[in-house]
Design a protein around this motif. Structure first.
Motif, mmCIF file in Angstrom:
data_model
loop_
_atom_site.group_PDB
_atom_site.id
_atom_site.type_symbol
_atom_site.label_atom_id
_atom_site.label_comp_id
_atom_site.label_asym_id
_atom_site.label_seq_id
_atom_site.Cartn_x
_atom_site.Cartn_y
_atom_site.Cartn_z
ATOM 1 N N GLN A 100 -51.389 70.630 -12.801
ATOM 2 C CA GLN A 100 -51.847 69.548 -11.926
ATOM 3 C C GLN A 100 -51.947 69.998 -10.468
ATOM 4 O O GLN A 100 -52.820 69.530 -9.732
ATOM 5 C CB GLN A 100 -50.892 68.345 -12.010
ATOM 6 C CG GLN A 100 -50.773 67.736 -13.380
ATOM 7 C CD GLN A 100 -52.105 67.213 -13.900
ATOM 8 O OE1 GLN A 100 -52.813 66.517 -13.189
ATOM 9 N NE2 GLN A 100 -52.431 67.565 -15.130
ATOM 10 N N ILE A 101 -51.052 70.888 -10.058
ATOM 11 C CA ILE A 101 -51.019 71.341 -8.660
ATOM 12 C C ILE A 101 -50.907 72.869 -8.595
ATOM 13 O O ILE A 101 -50.215 73.429 -7.744
ATOM 14 C CB ILE A 101 -49.859 70.673 -7.884
ATOM 15 C CG1 ILE A 101 -48.531 70.821 -8.622
ATOM 16 C CG2 ILE A 101 -50.158 69.224 -7.570
ATOM 17 C CD1 ILE A 101 -47.321 70.290 -7.871
ATOM 18 N N SER A 102 -51.618 73.544 -9.465
ATOM 19 C CA SER A 102 -51.470 74.993 -9.602
ATOM 20 C C SER A 102 -51.802 75.765 -8.325
ATOM 21 O O SER A 102 -51.145 76.752 -8.018
ATOM 22 C CB SER A 102 -52.294 75.521 -10.770
ATOM 23 O OG SER A 102 -53.663 75.262 -10.559
ATOM 24 N N SER A 103 -52.788 75.328 -7.570
ATOM 25 C CA SER A 103 -53.173 76.065 -6.370
ATOM 26 C C SER A 103 -52.003 76.159 -5.384
ATOM 27 O O SER A 103 -51.665 77.248 -4.901
ATOM 28 C CB SER A 103 -54.374 75.400 -5.708
ATOM 29 O OG SER A 103 -54.749 76.116 -4.556
ATOM 30 N N ASN A 104 -51.384 75.034 -5.091
ATOM 31 C CA ASN A 104 -50.247 75.028 -4.168
ATOM 32 C C ASN A 104 -49.050 75.786 -4.733
ATOM 33 O O ASN A 104 -48.353 76.500 -4.010
ATOM 34 C CB ASN A 104 -49.826 73.602 -3.824
ATOM 35 C CG ASN A 104 -50.865 72.882 -3.000
ATOM 36 O OD1 ASN A 104 -51.720 73.504 -2.369
ATOM 37 N ND2 ASN A 104 -50.815 71.562 -3.001
ATOM 38 N N LEU A 105 -48.802 75.618 -6.021
ATOM 39 C CA LEU A 105 -47.666 76.302 -6.635
ATOM 40 C C LEU A 105 -47.894 77.809 -6.717
ATOM 41 O O LEU A 105 -46.948 78.585 -6.560
ATOM 42 C CB LEU A 105 -47.359 75.722 -8.010
ATOM 43 C CG LEU A 105 -46.782 74.305 -8.001
ATOM 44 C CD1 LEU A 105 -46.626 73.773 -9.414
ATOM 45 C CD2 LEU A 105 -45.447 74.261 -7.258
ATOM 46 N N ASN A 106 -49.146 78.232 -6.934
ATOM 47 C CA ASN A 106 -49.440 79.669 -6.949
ATOM 48 C C ASN A 106 -49.127 80.297 -5.598
ATOM 49 O O ASN A 106 -48.571 81.393 -5.526
ATOM 50 C CB ASN A 106 -50.900 79.925 -7.320
ATOM 51 C CG ASN A 106 -51.172 79.684 -8.781
ATOM 52 O OD1 ASN A 106 -50.257 79.718 -9.615
ATOM 53 N ND2 ASN A 106 -52.421 79.437 -9.120
#
Length: 130
Positions: free
Chosen positions: A104-110
Motif C-alpha cells: 500500500q505504501i511501498s514507495s515510502n517504505l522502500n
C-alpha cells in the motif's frame, strides 16, 4: 501460511525503537518490521556488500573512510539490481499481513528501508573488509 508467519515473527524477535500513539503507520512498520529484519539479516548484508565490492574490482577496499561512506550510499542508491536484491532479502521476512501493508505504501517504505540499510552499513564500515 500461518505457521510461516509465526516462524518469521519468532525469528525476528521483538519490535525495536519507540512505538507510541503518535507514531505514523510508516514509523510503526519501520519499528515493528524493518528494524528487527535488518538486525536479523545484518551479517548477511555485510557479506553481500563485501561480495559486491569484490566483484566491482575491489576498489572500495582502497578508498579512504569518507569515500567508503559515499561509495556505500551511491551503490545502494544507483545500482538498481543490487538494491532490488537487498530489498528482496528484507521483504522475504515479511508476514503476509505485513506484505499487504507494504504494498500500500511501498514507495515510502522502500526509501526508509534503503536509508536504514545504508546507515547500518556505514556504521559498520570497519567490518567490511576482504
Amino acid at each position: 501460511m500461518e505457521a510461516r508467519d509465526n516462524n518469521v515473527l519468532e525469528l525476528r524477535g521483538e519490535a525495536l525503537g519507540v512505538i507510541n500513539i503518535q507514531s505514523s503507520s510508516e514509523e510503526l512498520f519501520q519499528n515493528k518490521t524493518l528494524r528487527p529484519i535488518l538486525k536479523l539479516q545484518n551479517d548477511l548484508f555485510i557479506q553481500v556488500f563485501i561480495n559486491y565490492a569484490i566483484k566491482q574490482k575491489g576498489a572500495f577496499f582502497e578508498l579512504s573512510p569518507d569515500k567508503k561512506m559515499a561509495y556505500i550510499e551511491n551503490v545502494i542508491q544507483r545500482d538498481i539490481k543490487f538494491r532490488n536484491s537487498l530489498k528482496g532479502m528484507i521483504i522475504a521476512f515479511f508476514t503476509l499481513e505485513e506484505y499487504a501493508e507494504y504494498i500500500q505504501i511501498s514507495s515510502n517504505l522502500n526509501k526508509r528501508m534503503m536509508n536504514m540499510l545504508i546507515e547500518r552499513l556505514k556504521s559498520q564500515v570497519q567490518l567490511i573488509e576482504k
